[in-house]
Structure formats: C-alpha cells, structure tokens
Design an enzyme around this catalytic site. Structure first.
Site, PDB file in Angstrom:
ATOM      1  N   ALA A  68       7.461   0.043  -0.669  1.00  0.00           N
ATOM      2  CA  ALA A  68       7.198  -0.354   0.720  1.00  0.00           C
ATOM      3  C   ALA A  68       5.859   0.211   1.176  1.00  0.00           C
ATOM      4  O   ALA A  68       5.037  -0.504   1.764  1.00  0.00           O
ATOM      5  CB  ALA A  68       8.324   0.104   1.637  1.00  0.00           C
ATOM      6  N   TYR A  69       5.637   1.478   0.925  1.00  0.00           N
ATOM      7  CA  TYR A  69       4.387   2.110   1.332  1.00  0.00           C
ATOM      8  C   TYR A  69       3.197   1.438   0.639  1.00  0.00           C
ATOM      9  O   TYR A  69       2.224   1.051   1.295  1.00  0.00           O
ATOM     10  CB  TYR A  69       4.413   3.608   0.998  1.00  0.00           C
ATOM     11  CG  TYR A  69       3.165   4.326   1.403  1.00  0.00           C
ATOM     12  CD1 TYR A  69       2.939   4.671   2.730  1.00  0.00           C
ATOM     13  CD2 TYR A  69       2.192   4.662   0.461  1.00  0.00           C
ATOM     14  CE1 TYR A  69       1.778   5.327   3.112  1.00  0.00           C
ATOM     15  CE2 TYR A  69       1.029   5.318   0.833  1.00  0.00           C
ATOM     16  CZ  TYR A  69       0.827   5.648   2.164  1.00  0.00           C
ATOM     17  OH  TYR A  69      -0.325   6.296   2.535  1.00  0.00           O
ATOM     18  N   SER A  70       3.276   1.267  -0.675  1.00  0.00           N
ATOM     19  CA  SER A  70       2.186   0.649  -1.427  1.00  0.00           C
ATOM     20  C   SER A  70       1.911  -0.771  -0.944  1.00  0.00           C
ATOM     21  O   SER A  70       0.753  -1.163  -0.760  1.00  0.00           O
ATOM     22  CB  SER A  70       2.503   0.639  -2.923  1.00  0.00           C
ATOM     23  OG  SER A  70       2.621   1.954  -3.416  1.00  0.00           O
ATOM     24  N   SER A 130       2.672  -2.093   2.021  1.00  0.00           N
ATOM     25  CA  SER A 130       2.140  -2.103   3.391  1.00  0.00           C
ATOM     26  C   SER A 130       0.659  -1.742   3.403  1.00  0.00           C
ATOM     27  O   SER A 130      -0.130  -2.344   4.132  1.00  0.00           O
ATOM     28  CB  SER A 130       2.933  -1.145   4.288  1.00  0.00           C
ATOM     29  OG  SER A 130       2.732   0.216   3.931  1.00  0.00           O
ATOM     30  N   LYS A 131       0.263  -0.792   2.580  1.00  0.00           N
ATOM     31  CA  LYS A 131      -1.144  -0.386   2.555  1.00  0.00           C
ATOM     32  C   LYS A 131      -2.016  -1.433   1.862  1.00  0.00           C
ATOM     33  O   LYS A 131      -3.179  -1.622   2.220  1.00  0.00           O
ATOM     34  CB  LYS A 131      -1.299   0.993   1.908  1.00  0.00           C
ATOM     35  CG  LYS A 131      -0.640   2.111   2.732  1.00  0.00           C
ATOM     36  CD  LYS A 131      -1.169   2.150   4.155  1.00  0.00           C
ATOM     37  CE  LYS A 131      -0.573   3.261   4.988  1.00  0.00           C
ATOM     38  NZ  LYS A 131      -1.189   3.370   6.316  1.00  0.00           N
TER      39      LYS A 131
END
Length: 181
Positions: free
Chosen positions: A151-153, A155-156
């Site tokens: 999710a973090y990867s 989103s970024k």
C-alpha cells in the site's frame, strides 16, 4: 523575497519540516501548518516560536475542508506561493495476500488521495497569480517497491506519477511541481 507569501505545510512531524520551516520563516514567509491533530500542530509552533507561524486544523482527506482553508489563507495573506504535501502513513507491514482492505484504503486516502485533493484545490490560487511551487513528498519505495509494504509503495508511486503529470500541465504557468523521493 518571500514577504507576504503563504507557505503551507501539511503535517509537521519530522525534523526535515522543522528545518525547512525555519528557513522559510527566515526568508520572510508566513508559514501555515496543517494538521488534523491540534496538539501536534501547537507543539510544532512551540518548537519554532515565530509570529509568522500559524496552524489550521485540516483533514486533508476532505476536499471541501482543504478548499475552505485555502480560501481563508488567501483572504488573510493575499496569495499562496508554496504548498508542501508531506502527510502520510506507512500502513501495515504484511504481504499483499494478507493486506486488510480497510488498511489499504486508509493508506491510499491519506498518502495519495489527499495529495490529489490538495493539488486540485491549490492550483487555481496559483494560476490566478501565475506563480507557485508545489512539493510532493514521495519515497524511494514508490520507485522501487518495498516487500510487505504494498500500500505504501503503491501510494508513493501514485504521488510520483501525479507530480509528473501536474508538473507538465503547469509548466507554462510559472508553477513548478516537484517530488522528493
């Protein structure tokens, strides 16, 4: 010269924003911290101590609230020159197969949707002045991808793509859009 310029900083959690905020204040900018947590915003103001530093309580995942606060800033300061999108969360550290859907949506909403909402809302103010600087904070994870941080990867990576698209849209209007990874 940044006299009468409004510099908006979403969230104020790391030492990097403190250093950049102090530098902008030294240059004469009026800095407005946005945070959903009033005690965190007040704590940041207590650390820096400047008459040109203020805060607004803003939920950056709410487009209407973002736009309302930008209107208030423009009324008070006359223009908005710089906007830094640096709110974000890491989310859970787990595999894609195990990633909870609610957590995925939470990470996307804060890390990516809020950047879109803030850019969408601030651009008309900058277009009106034919000047602006938008800085979106991403991560190397958006370029490389991190295991167990989908999710973090993701989103970024979205922030990086949004920054490139918006930068090309606004290049002819003296508005620069950059991304820090």
């Amino acid at each position: 010269d940044l006299l009468a310029s409004a510099f908006i900083l979403k969230e104020f959690l790391l030492s990097m924003p403190i250093c950049s905020t102090e530098r902008f204040l030294e240059a004469g900018a009026k800095v407005i911290i946005w945070d959903i947590d009033e005690s965190a915003a007040k704590g940041a103001i207590d650390k820096v101590k400047s008459d040109n530093l203020s805060h607004q309580i803003v939920d950056v995942t709410n487009f209407e609230m973002v736009n309302k606060n930008l209107e208030e800033i423009e009324k008070k300061y006359g223009k908005i020159d710089i906007f830094v999108n640096n709110a974000g969360i890491a989310g859970k550290n787990t595999t894609v197969a195990e990633y909870p859907l609610d957590e995925w949506k939470k990470v996307m909403n804060l890390n990516l949707n809020s950047v879109f909402y803030c850019c969408k809302a601030v651009v008309p103010f900058m277009l009106k002045n034919n000047y602006g600087r938008i800085v979106n904070i991403a991560s190397i994870a958006g370029k490389e991808g991190n295991p167990n941080a989908s999710a973090y990867s993701t989103s970024k990576a979205g922030v990086i793509g949004l920054t490139k698209s918006l930068g090309k849209e606004l290049a002819q209007n003296n508005i620069a859009v950059n991304c820090v990874t």
